[in-house]
Design a protein around this motif. Structure first.
Motif, mmCIF file in Angstrom:
data_model
loop_
_atom_site.group_PDB
_atom_site.id
_atom_site.type_symbol
_atom_site.label_atom_id
_atom_site.label_comp_id
_atom_site.label_asym_id
_atom_site.label_seq_id
_atom_site.Cartn_x
_atom_site.Cartn_y
_atom_site.Cartn_z
ATOM 1 N N LEU A 76 -2.791 -8.693 6.790
ATOM 2 C CA LEU A 76 -2.434 -9.497 5.624
ATOM 3 C C LEU A 76 -3.336 -10.723 5.455
ATOM 4 O O LEU A 76 -3.490 -11.237 4.352
ATOM 5 N N TRP A 101 -3.049 -5.191 0.475
ATOM 6 C CA TRP A 101 -2.916 -6.119 -0.648
ATOM 7 C C TRP A 101 -3.007 -5.397 -1.985
ATOM 8 O O TRP A 101 -2.270 -5.732 -2.924
ATOM 9 N N ILE A 129 0.322 -3.846 -2.443
ATOM 10 C CA ILE A 129 1.334 -4.852 -2.793
ATOM 11 C C ILE A 129 1.209 -5.233 -4.271
ATOM 12 O O ILE A 129 2.217 -5.377 -4.979
#
Length: 204
Positions: free
Chosen positions: A120, A141, A144
């Protein structure tokens, strides 16, 4: 067999049973996996669930963008309500929960394997080295962002476009266009996301 395959629940159960039988046969014939720890096998099962969820999510993303949206103009007007009232809401239910499952299982897998923070932070703790943490982090990411788009842009807009919540004709049209454009953005992001995920497992 037709009785099993004509029922979706039974079809899924059969697929799981077949998977268990296949895994048992492979282990018994090769011995591979017999010395795997409980943690390692748990991480493997989480990875399997993550991939399974991702296949459902991205598969539906591609269905919407490569099949449903391009062909809506070819559907007679009197048949379009069947898509908007029946097919699309069901597909969107699986779509958004597959997205949620993909994110949750991915974060759990990264936590179980001890690289969630490094991923992350894109490997910041390692000096931004071009390694697995950077590659998997970019993939995470992008995933996400795609998940956020599904839950907080596409789904709210689709509820208006499909008439699941009250909206006038102009609002419905604008919502449908926004949902389509953001869905297309997710298609764009899916290519580097999948590359990052696969490369992290195979190139680094």
């Amino acid at each position: 067999m037709a009785g099993i395959l004509s029922n979706l629940r039974n079809t899924v159960i059969l697929g799981i049973v077949l998977t268990i039988i296949m895994a048992a046969v492979v282990v018994s014939m090769t011995g591979n996996g017999m010395n795997v720890s409980g943690h390692e096998y748990g991480a493997f099962i989480m990875r399997w669930l993550h991939v399974l969820s991702g296949v459902m999510w991205v598969g539906l993303l591609y269905y919407f963008n490569f099949v449903q949206i391009p062909n809506m103009a070819n559907i007679p007007d009197e048949q379009k309500p069947a898509i908007g009232k029946v097919i699309a809401p069901a597909a969107l239910w699986w779509f958004r929960w597959a997205a949620m499952s993909t994110i949750v299982t991915g974060l759990l897998l990264a936590t179980m394997n001890g690289y969630v923070i490094d991923a992350l932070t894109l490997g910041a703790r390692e000096g931004f080295a071009v390694d697995k943490s950077l590659a998997i982090g970019i993939g995470m990411w992008l995933g996400i962002i795609m998940w956020f788009n599904v839950w907080f842009v596409i789904w709210p807009k689709q509820k208006k476009a499909l008439g699941l919540v009250e909206a006038d004709a102009a609002t419905k049209a604008a919502a449908a266009r926004t949902a389509m454009l953001v869905s297309r953005a997710n298609v764009v992001l899916s290519f580097p996301m999948l590359y990052a995920m696969v490369s992290a497992q195979n190139l680094y």
